[in-house]
Scaffold this motif. Structure first.
Motif, PDB file in Angstrom:
ATOM      1  N   ARG A 130       0.829  -1.212   0.000  1.00  0.00           N
ATOM      2  CA  ARG A 130       0.000   0.000   0.000  1.00  0.00           C
ATOM      3  C   ARG A 130       0.864   1.264   0.000  1.00  0.00           C
ATOM      4  N   TYR A 153       3.929   1.681  -1.331  1.00  0.00           N
ATOM      5  CA  TYR A 153       4.462   1.905  -2.679  1.00  0.00           C
ATOM      6  C   TYR A 153       3.372   2.424  -3.621  1.00  0.00           C
ATOM      7  N   LYS A 154       2.161   1.883  -3.485  1.00  0.00           N
ATOM      8  CA  LYS A 154       1.057   2.336  -4.350  1.00  0.00           C
ATOM      9  C   LYS A 154       0.704   3.786  -4.056  1.00  0.00           C
ATOM     10  N   ASP A 204       1.086   6.900  -6.765  1.00  0.00           N
ATOM     11  CA  ASP A 204      -0.033   7.783  -7.106  1.00  0.00           C
ATOM     12  C   ASP A 204       0.301   9.246  -6.809  1.00  0.00           C
ATOM     13  N   GLN A 226       7.181  -3.337  -8.294  1.00  0.00           N
ATOM     14  CA  GLN A 226       6.008  -3.656  -9.107  1.00  0.00           C
ATOM     15  C   GLN A 226       5.235  -4.835  -8.528  1.00  0.00           C
ATOM     16  N   ILE A 243       3.268  -3.722  -5.492  1.00  0.00           N
ATOM     17  CA  ILE A 243       2.083  -2.949  -5.884  1.00  0.00           C
ATOM     18  C   ILE A 243       0.983  -3.868  -6.398  1.00  0.00           C
ATOM     19  N   ARG A 244       1.367  -4.975  -7.062  1.00  0.00           N
ATOM     20  CA  ARG A 244       0.376  -5.948  -7.526  1.00  0.00           C
ATOM     21  C   ARG A 244      -0.446  -6.491  -6.357  1.00  0.00           C
ATOM     22  N   THR A 296      -1.774  -5.079  -4.002  1.00  0.00           N
ATOM     23  CA  THR A 296      -2.921  -4.232  -3.644  1.00  0.00           C
ATOM     24  C   THR A 296      -4.183  -4.658  -4.389  1.00  0.00           C
TER      25      THR A 296
END
Length: 312
Positions: free
Chosen positions: A141, A143-144, A148, A181, A184-185, A187
């Protein structure tokens, strides 16, 4: 990142100073040696960072922090930003804030910085990535959120150019671009499956494969895991993803794959619930395991007594 630090003051009297070219994390690291300059902010003025990804768990580690603060006080002030007249949003220090509230502190030391929301997200993620123990869901979360925030900054400023991407997130993290990456997947996992990743029941790489299933398929998988008490390994997760992509995944597909015996899997006993309900129709599901174990223990004692009688 240009940041305007606030000078020493009460929460009602915060004066602006000149901006600095240092990042917030660099500034905080230096400020830790200048505790005397931290503001004292009333507890009721502080707010957790909105949707922050880091869990505050009341466990043994938290109790150790509570005991430490109770004995020595808060040695590292919180990092906050002002969001309204008397409200401050916590960027770093959620666990210290929780511990201080638990101890009944009325005032908490904090360094106050003037930051936009995007700057605060980036600073919050970077500061907390320095922690020793971070759950996979927290890192995912975080990293996401940072990705953003960087994208939003890039839309407002052409200076970032092509750096609105995973590469920039990876630059300030302990993980490679490809690993960022993958995090992030995660999430894309439903909460039930993400909790199993945090608990270590689903390994990281299989979890990434499972993140490509749609929400209905993931919900079916979570239910089959609960019923079978088995989780997919990498090979099984890859097959689940392939079936989902080719023809759609059904509970039957999931059940068949999870029922496969794995090399490191402990032997399991499975039986239809109907068989047990014929013997004990009022037994509750939560009491089922205890009922079976006690029944086995009672029957075993019966067998031993019978054997002893026959031996006489």
């Amino acid at each position: 990142m240009a940041i305007k630090p606030k000078s020493k003051a009460t929460p009602r009297e915060i004066e602006e100073s000149n901006p600095t070219k240092e990042t917030l994390y660099d500034k905080v690291q230096k400020a830790r040696t200048e505790y005397v300059w931290a503001n004292k902010i009333p507890v009721e003025y502080l707010r957790p960072f909105e949707n922050h990804p880091y869990k505050v768990i009341d466990n043994e580690e938290m109790q150790n922090l509570v005991d430490s603060i109770n004995e020595r006080g808060i040695l590292t002030p919180l990092t906050v930003r002002k969001i309204s007249g008397t409200e401050y949003e916590i960027i770093s220090g959620h666990r210290r804030f929780y511990a201080a509230k638990k101890l009944g502190f009325e005032m908490i030391p904090a360094f106050i910085y003037e930051l936009t929301y995007e700057e605060a997200v980036i600073a919050m993620v970077d500061a907390n990535l320095q922690r020793e123990h971070i759950l996979p869901s927290e890192k995912a979360r975080a990293y996401k959120m940072k990705l953003d925030a960087l994208k939003h900054q890039g839309q407002a400023s052409t200076q970032l150019g092509q750096k609105w991407s995973v590469e920039q997130v990876a630059e300030d993290s302990p993980d490679s671009r490809s690993q960022v990456q993958r995090y992030i997947r995660l999430t894309n996992l439903i909460p039930e499956l993400l909790d199993l990743v945090d608990e270590g029941r689903i390994a990281f790489t299989p979890a990434v494969e499972l993140s490509y299933l749609n929400e209905v398929e993931q919900a079916d998988l979570a239910e089959e895991i609960r019923v079978c008490d088995a989780t997919p390994n990498l090979s099984q997760a890859q097959r689940l993803r392939a079936i989902s992509r080719e023809k759609g995944l059904t509970p039957e597909h999931i059940g068949e794959i999870l029922a496969e015996e794995k090399a490191n899997q402990k032997p399991m006993i499975k039986m239809p619930m109907e068989k047990i309900q014929k013997i004990a129709p009022k037994i509750r599901e939560n009491d089922l395991e205890d009922f079976i174990l006690k029944s086995c223990e009672y029957y075993y004692r019966h067998l031993m007594r019978s054997r002893d009688r026959d031996a006489r």
